[in-house]
Design a protein around this motif. Structure first.
Motif, PDB file in Angstrom:
ATOM      1  N   UNK A   1       0.835  -1.195   0.000  1.00  0.00           N
ATOM      2  CA  UNK A   1       0.000   0.000   0.000  1.00  0.00           C
ATOM      3  C   UNK A   1       0.871   1.247   0.000  1.00  0.00           C
ATOM      4  N   UNK A   2       0.497   2.199  -0.840  1.00  0.00           N
ATOM      5  CA  UNK A   2       1.227   3.453  -0.917  1.00  0.00           C
ATOM      6  C   UNK A   2       0.999   4.289   0.344  1.00  0.00           C
ATOM      7  N   UNK A   3       2.084   4.814   0.911  1.00  0.00           N
ATOM      8  CA  UNK A   3       1.999   5.727   2.050  1.00  0.00           C
ATOM      9  C   UNK A   3       2.869   6.936   1.757  1.00  0.00           C
ATOM     10  N   UNK A   4       2.770   7.929   2.588  1.00  0.00           N
ATOM     11  CA  UNK A   4       3.575   9.135   2.378  1.00  0.00           C
ATOM     12  C   UNK A   4       5.068   8.791   2.421  1.00  0.00           C
ATOM     13  N   UNK A   5       5.772   9.228   1.399  1.00  0.00           N
ATOM     14  CA  UNK A   5       7.201   8.970   1.325  1.00  0.00           C
ATOM     15  C   UNK A   5       7.564   7.691   0.592  1.00  0.00           C
TER      16      UNK A   5
ATOM     17  N   UNK B   1       2.086   2.010  -5.092  1.00  0.00           N
ATOM     18  CA  UNK B   1       1.482   0.696  -4.874  1.00  0.00           C
ATOM     19  C   UNK B   1       2.254  -0.375  -5.639  1.00  0.00           C
ATOM     20  N   UNK B   2       2.125  -1.601  -5.144  1.00  0.00           N
ATOM     21  CA  UNK B   2       2.700  -2.747  -5.848  1.00  0.00           C
ATOM     22  C   UNK B   2       1.906  -3.988  -5.462  1.00  0.00           C
ATOM     23  N   UNK B   3       1.935  -4.988  -6.315  1.00  0.00           N
ATOM     24  CA  UNK B   3       1.277  -6.256  -6.016  1.00  0.00           C
ATOM     25  C   UNK B   3       2.317  -7.361  -6.170  1.00  0.00           C
ATOM     26  N   UNK B   4       2.505  -8.141  -5.114  1.00  0.00           N
ATOM     27  CA  UNK B   4       3.545  -9.162  -5.078  1.00  0.00           C
ATOM     28  C   UNK B   4       2.923 -10.549  -5.033  1.00  0.00           C
ATOM     29  N   UNK B   5       3.443 -11.458  -5.839  1.00  0.00           N
ATOM     30  CA  UNK B   5       3.006 -12.852  -5.776  1.00  0.00           C
ATOM     31  C   UNK B   5       3.780 -13.542  -4.663  1.00  0.00           C
ATOM     32  N   UNK B   6       3.050 -14.103  -3.680  1.00  0.00           N
ATOM     33  CA  UNK B   6       3.689 -14.716  -2.521  1.00  0.00           C
ATOM     34  C   UNK B   6       3.794 -16.235  -2.618  1.00  0.00           C
ATOM     35  N   UNK B   7       2.724 -16.861  -3.124  1.00  0.00           N
ATOM     36  CA  UNK B   7       2.708 -18.324  -3.086  1.00  0.00           C
ATOM     37  C   UNK B   7       1.727 -18.875  -4.113  1.00  0.00           C
ATOM     38  N   UNK B   8       2.054 -20.039  -4.646  1.00  0.00           N
ATOM     39  CA  UNK B   8       1.147 -20.766  -5.536  1.00  0.00           C
ATOM     40  C   UNK B   8       0.797 -22.098  -4.881  1.00  0.00           C
TER      41      UNK B   8
END
Length: 438
Positions: free
Chosen positions: A185-189, A193-200
């Protein structure tokens, strides 16, 4: 083969004795979405979206903008910080666009046309005030229709379903795989945003057709060949694997044998819903109730309908509603009954075993537990006959009634006859009082 239960004309426990037929669509109506306590939207293969009043059946708006069939729809409530409750509707279509509509005015807010394939599912993460679109990619959007981030092409299969998980995670059904993503999640500074693949997770042997988040701890998935898997929603480990053998006389050992010996349509898990205690599965023509704490099936109707069950829902009471390709909508009541050790109810349709080998000890333990504990039955208490073709899904509006949509192009608003009669009498008395006729 057991026959489907039937009810006579006297259906004392069925409150839906009045119906309103809502016309407007001219093709299969596949989707209904609740906007608020009295409004809903409908959409289907004609590409048109209608907004309706669930109390009166009045058509509020007719929304034109898509050129092909609707493939997904969801409501996007206004954020808590917003004083005015202005709901949005998101619709995806086979024309590879997503349109955002304003519910209060029926106006098109914006159209997104940058998709490389058809969007199959839409999910709103209200806490983050963003929405996700799933197709060949997973995309994250804000309320202003800005693309915040997206994944690269995942696999040959598209995302067919999405569900929110704790800790800014989502689970996506992609063919046989369940892929876990985390949103940064984008925050100040921060950079954005980004989306990461963690597990299949690759425990399923066939395509995942349905998934449901039970609570912050539990996620359940169902496949085309009848596998029901309970997952831990925090570490994504496989908690329980259930393979479905719908005939207790058959002792099927391997997954391959299930595919060979049974019609896949008969064991396909089309839809899942849940409360905190149980998972309710639409499996082939039947309805099955699986208790998560006991880790066993506690009730079932193997032939609840004449054809495939497409959608089920648990009501606030101990009742279930189901609809089917046979055009019927049925109301069931979950009733507790005490099993006799000598004649146990054959509830072993979801027997526990590992993939590729039978766990005989687990089966015997489960059987002993079933024989010594109380179980439940699903009793048919209402049959709603009104549609002439497959009923795709429904919405429950509490005292306002039940809404169903069908391949016959119709939407039916089912009403509690006694309540409607009282309301009409009250309105009449109020009118007479106003005219000094009482």
């Amino acid at each position: 083969k057991s026959s489907v239960q039937s009810l006579g004309e006297e259906q004392i426990q069925n409150p839906y004795t009045e119906l309103l037929v809502l016309k407007g669509h001219h093709d299969i109506v596949r989707f209904l979405v609740k906007i608020d306590d009295y409004r809903f939207a409908s959409a289907g293969d004609d590409g048109i979206v209608f907004l309706w009043n669930a109390q009166t059946g009045e058509k509020l708006f007719e929304l034109h903008g898509h050129t092909h069939k609707i493939t997904a729809i969801t409501a996007f409530p206004s954020s808590d910080a917003c004083k005015e409750k202005n709901y949005l509707i998101l619709t995806a279509s086979a024309d590879r666009t997503v349109i955002v509509w304003e519910c209060n005015s029926g106006k098109q807010v914006q159209k997104v046309s940058c998709f490389h394939s058809t969007v199959k599912c839409l999910t709103v993460l209200q806490r983050l005030d963003v929405w996700l679109s799933g197709g060949s990619d997973l995309c994250v959007w804000n309320r202003k229709l800005d693309l915040l981030c997206k994944t690269s092409h995942l696999t040959d299969a598209d995302i067919s379903a999405l569900v929110e998980l704790p800790k800014n995670c989502v689970a996506a059904a992609v063919g046989k795989e369940l892929i876990i993503f985390r949103l940064v999640v984008s925050t100040e500074g921060s950079e954005g945003w980004d989306v990461l693949e963690l597990k299949r997770l690759v425990d399923h042997q066939d395509n995942i057709l349905s998934l449901v988040s039970v609570n912050d701890l539990t996620l359940v998935t169902g496949s085309h060949v009848g596998e029901l898997i309970v997952w831990d929603a925090l570490d994504w480990t496989n908690q329980v694997c259930e393979c479905t053998s719908w005939d207790p006389a058959l002792h099927i050992v391997t997954q391959q044998e299930i595919k060979l010996s049974q019609n896949q349509r008969e064991v396909s898990i089309q839809h899942l819903t849940s409360d905190e205690e149980c998972v309710f599965a639409a499996v082939g023509k039947g309805i099955y109730v699986y208790n998560l704490q006991m880790k066993r099936l506690i009730a079932c109707q193997r032939t609840a309908h004449d054809s495939t069950v497409l959608h089920i829902a648990k009501l606030p009471s101990r009742q279930l509603i189901s609809c089917s390709e046979d055009g019927s909508v049925r109301i069931w009541e979950l009733r507790e009954k005490q099993q006799l050790p000598a004649e146990p109810v054959p509830t072993g349709f979801l027997t526990m075993w590992g993939f590729g080998r039978a766990n005989k000890q687990a089966s015997q333990t489960a059987k002993k537990m079933q024989e010594s504990t109380s179980s439940y039955s699903l009793e048919l208490i209402g049959d709603l006959i009104g549609h002439s073709s497959a009923v795709q899904m429904f919405l429950y509006f509490d005292e306002l009634g039940l809404v169903t949509c069908s391949a016959d192009h119709l939407i039916i608003l089912w009403k509690d006859g006694e309540r409607e009669s009282r309301l009409r009498s009250l309105a009449l008395f109020q009118k007479l009082e106003q005219n000094n006729d009482l």
